[in-house]
Write a protein that holds these residues in place. Sequence first.
Motif, mmCIF file in Angstrom:
data_model
loop_
_atom_site.group_PDB
_atom_site.id
_atom_site.type_symbol
_atom_site.label_atom_id
_atom_site.label_comp_id
_atom_site.label_asym_id
_atom_site.label_seq_id
_atom_site.Cartn_x
_atom_site.Cartn_y
_atom_site.Cartn_z
ATOM 1 N N LEU A 326 0.830 -1.210 0.000
ATOM 2 C CA LEU A 326 0.000 0.000 0.000
ATOM 3 C C LEU A 326 0.863 1.258 0.000
ATOM 4 N N VAL A 327 1.893 1.280 0.836
ATOM 5 C CA VAL A 327 2.773 2.449 0.898
ATOM 6 C C VAL A 327 3.465 2.663 -0.447
ATOM 7 N N GLY A 328 3.879 1.577 -1.085
ATOM 8 C CA GLY A 328 4.502 1.690 -2.404
ATOM 9 C C GLY A 328 3.566 2.286 -3.430
ATOM 10 N N ALA A 329 2.305 1.849 -3.423
ATOM 11 C CA ALA A 329 1.323 2.389 -4.363
ATOM 12 C C ALA A 329 1.083 3.876 -4.097
ATOM 13 N N ALA A 330 1.023 4.268 -2.813
ATOM 14 C CA ALA A 330 0.800 5.678 -2.468
ATOM 15 C C ALA A 330 1.979 6.543 -2.921
ATOM 16 N N ILE A 331 3.193 6.041 -2.753
ATOM 17 C CA ILE A 331 4.378 6.795 -3.190
ATOM 18 C C ILE A 331 4.380 6.950 -4.704
ATOM 19 N N LEU A 332 3.967 5.902 -5.406
ATOM 20 C CA LEU A 332 3.899 5.982 -6.866
ATOM 21 C C LEU A 332 2.916 7.060 -7.309
ATOM 22 N N VAL A 333 1.771 7.133 -6.668
ATOM 23 C CA VAL A 333 0.784 8.163 -6.995
ATOM 24 C C VAL A 333 1.324 9.549 -6.645
ATOM 25 N N PHE A 334 2.020 9.650 -5.514
ATOM 26 C CA PHE A 334 2.577 10.922 -5.073
ATOM 27 C C PHE A 334 3.491 11.529 -6.142
ATOM 28 N N SER A 335 4.244 10.674 -6.826
ATOM 29 C CA SER A 335 5.198 11.167 -7.830
ATOM 30 C C SER A 335 4.512 11.789 -9.035
ATOM 31 N N MET A 336 3.223 11.521 -9.211
ATOM 32 C CA MET A 336 2.512 11.964 -10.409
ATOM 33 C C MET A 336 1.741 13.256 -10.211
ATOM 34 N N ILE A 337 1.750 13.818 -9.010
ATOM 35 C CA ILE A 337 0.948 15.008 -8.737
ATOM 36 C C ILE A 337 1.840 16.229 -8.571
ATOM 37 N N THR A 338 1.262 17.375 -8.813
ATOM 38 C CA THR A 338 1.992 18.636 -8.648
ATOM 39 C C THR A 338 1.247 19.608 -7.741
ATOM 40 N N SER A 339 -0.004 19.314 -7.422
ATOM 41 C CA SER A 339 -0.797 20.196 -6.572
ATOM 42 C C SER A 339 -0.586 19.833 -5.105
ATOM 43 N N TYR A 340 -0.579 20.848 -4.263
ATOM 44 C CA TYR A 340 -0.238 20.640 -2.856
ATOM 45 C C TYR A 340 -1.321 19.882 -2.089
ATOM 46 N N VAL A 341 -2.578 20.170 -2.353
ATOM 47 C CA VAL A 341 -3.670 19.529 -1.602
ATOM 48 C C VAL A 341 -3.705 18.019 -1.824
ATOM 49 N N PRO A 342 -3.632 17.510 -3.077
ATOM 50 C CA PRO A 342 -3.552 16.055 -3.249
ATOM 51 C C PRO A 342 -2.330 15.447 -2.570
ATOM 52 N N ALA A 343 -1.224 16.213 -2.525
ATOM 53 C CA ALA A 343 -0.030 15.703 -1.839
ATOM 54 C C ALA A 343 -0.316 15.471 -0.363
ATOM 55 N N LEU A 344 -1.115 16.349 0.248
ATOM 56 C CA LEU A 344 -1.495 16.161 1.644
ATOM 57 C C LEU A 344 -2.301 14.871 1.816
ATOM 58 N N ALA A 345 -3.201 14.603 0.869
ATOM 59 C CA ALA A 345 -4.014 13.388 0.947
ATOM 60 C C ALA A 345 -3.144 12.137 0.849
ATOM 61 N N ILE A 346 -2.154 12.161 -0.048
ATOM 62 C CA ILE A 346 -1.270 11.007 -0.188
ATOM 63 C C ILE A 346 -0.432 10.816 1.073
ATOM 64 N N CYS A 347 0.025 11.907 1.664
ATOM 65 C CA CYS A 347 0.779 11.802 2.919
ATOM 66 C C CYS A 347 -0.073 11.186 4.024
#
Length: 457
Positions: A326-347
């Motif tokens: 699960l953590v690996g999948a979340a990190i993979l998604v994190f690499s694809m975003i540039t907006s700060y709010v989605p980054a908070l959700a992934i964290c």
Amino acid sequence: MEHFHKVLRQPNFFRLWIGQIISSIGDRFYQFALLSLVLGLNEGTQIGKEGARVIFVGMVPGLLFAPLMGLAVDRFNRKVTLVFADLSRVLLVLGLIYIWFEMKNLALVYVIVFFMGGMNSLFIPARQAALPQIVPEGDLITANALMALVGVIASLVGAVCAGLASSIFGARLSFILTAIGFSVSAFFILRITASLRPGERSAERSALATWREIAGGWEYVRKEVQTQWVIVLSTLFAFVSGFFMISVLEFTVHSLDTTLLKEFVAWMTEVLSHFAPKPPVIDASVIALGILMGALGLGLALGIFNCGPSRRWTRSTGLPFGAFLLVGAAILVFSMITSYVPALAICFVLGWGSAVFTIPIDARLQTEVPDACRGRVFALRNFCTSVAFLVALGFHLSGDLLRLLGPGELIEMLGAGMILSALALGWLNRRSLGTFWGEGKAIPKRAGAVASASSVN
């Protein structure tokens, strides 16, 4: 919540827990004060490289002295060891204030960071080994969850406050608050009435301090295959944490769109200028990182409350593999975003997965490893995780990797590698994934049940 209340009503655990909350909040002030110093070097243009160097120096003692620290935990009174580590950190932090603000000696700052890392490397296995002496075996998962909650509270309260304090009042005050936090921790540990002396057999053997005794943790792990896999997973997770930590520093500063946050910081700076003793200089990058840590902390909190009641699923041998995936999948998604709010959700998701991964592993080791060598096994596990963390940081020490590939690409490769590793390791352990550890001990058989206290191995 009943499970948490039950453990918190145990006076000795409560004293340890409160002391750790205060010292961990103080530790956040230490971390952000160091970060502010790093940002001041080269005007923050090489934060990834400089941050890696600071963390690297702090992790080296755990690599060099892990066997000796583990032996010390199994040989000496663990209360004395914990208090010694806390008071040593008080003196080191106070010394850091003089070395940086009076002497302006960067080399000696790294020396202090090194010794601070050494005391951290001594304190952590001592606390982990002492926990089964403070709470009954059936409460270990809940106790570990509450100890993990310390980090959440420190992230939510300490990170934001530390970021603001470092920006407005400077690093000096942050270091003073850090020293106060460690002092309070030592005070509460001194008030623990439970005996934290190692088992008698361990104490008798310790008089013949031989290399075989020092290597006792290795001997135990060599014979226990499942413990080996637990340590392998923990080691891989530490590598991911180190690699991601430095990459996300660079990613946040240079790749995430924090326009709205910068506007808010500008407004807050203007407001605070009417009250602060000097014109505040608030770095939006530090605030952005602090908020990301807060989101991570919220995810950790949810994970803690999910697995803290010591439900049967938390004792599944397949849980760490699933959480790693699960953590690996979340990190993979994190690499694809540039907006700060989605980054908070992934964290937030990363925090949840981290809690579900780490808490059952600590409880399993505390349950299955005999007291006579528990400190050395935890020191060995911490040694392996330190090596992995240092190797991850080593990739960033020169700054070339971040410069050539970019933080986004590195994070993407990290997430993909985690997914493949989780699938491969899960396949190798497929026969044990459906089993549950500790089934023969005093363990709850259903959600909500509380095991009676039993003796530690």
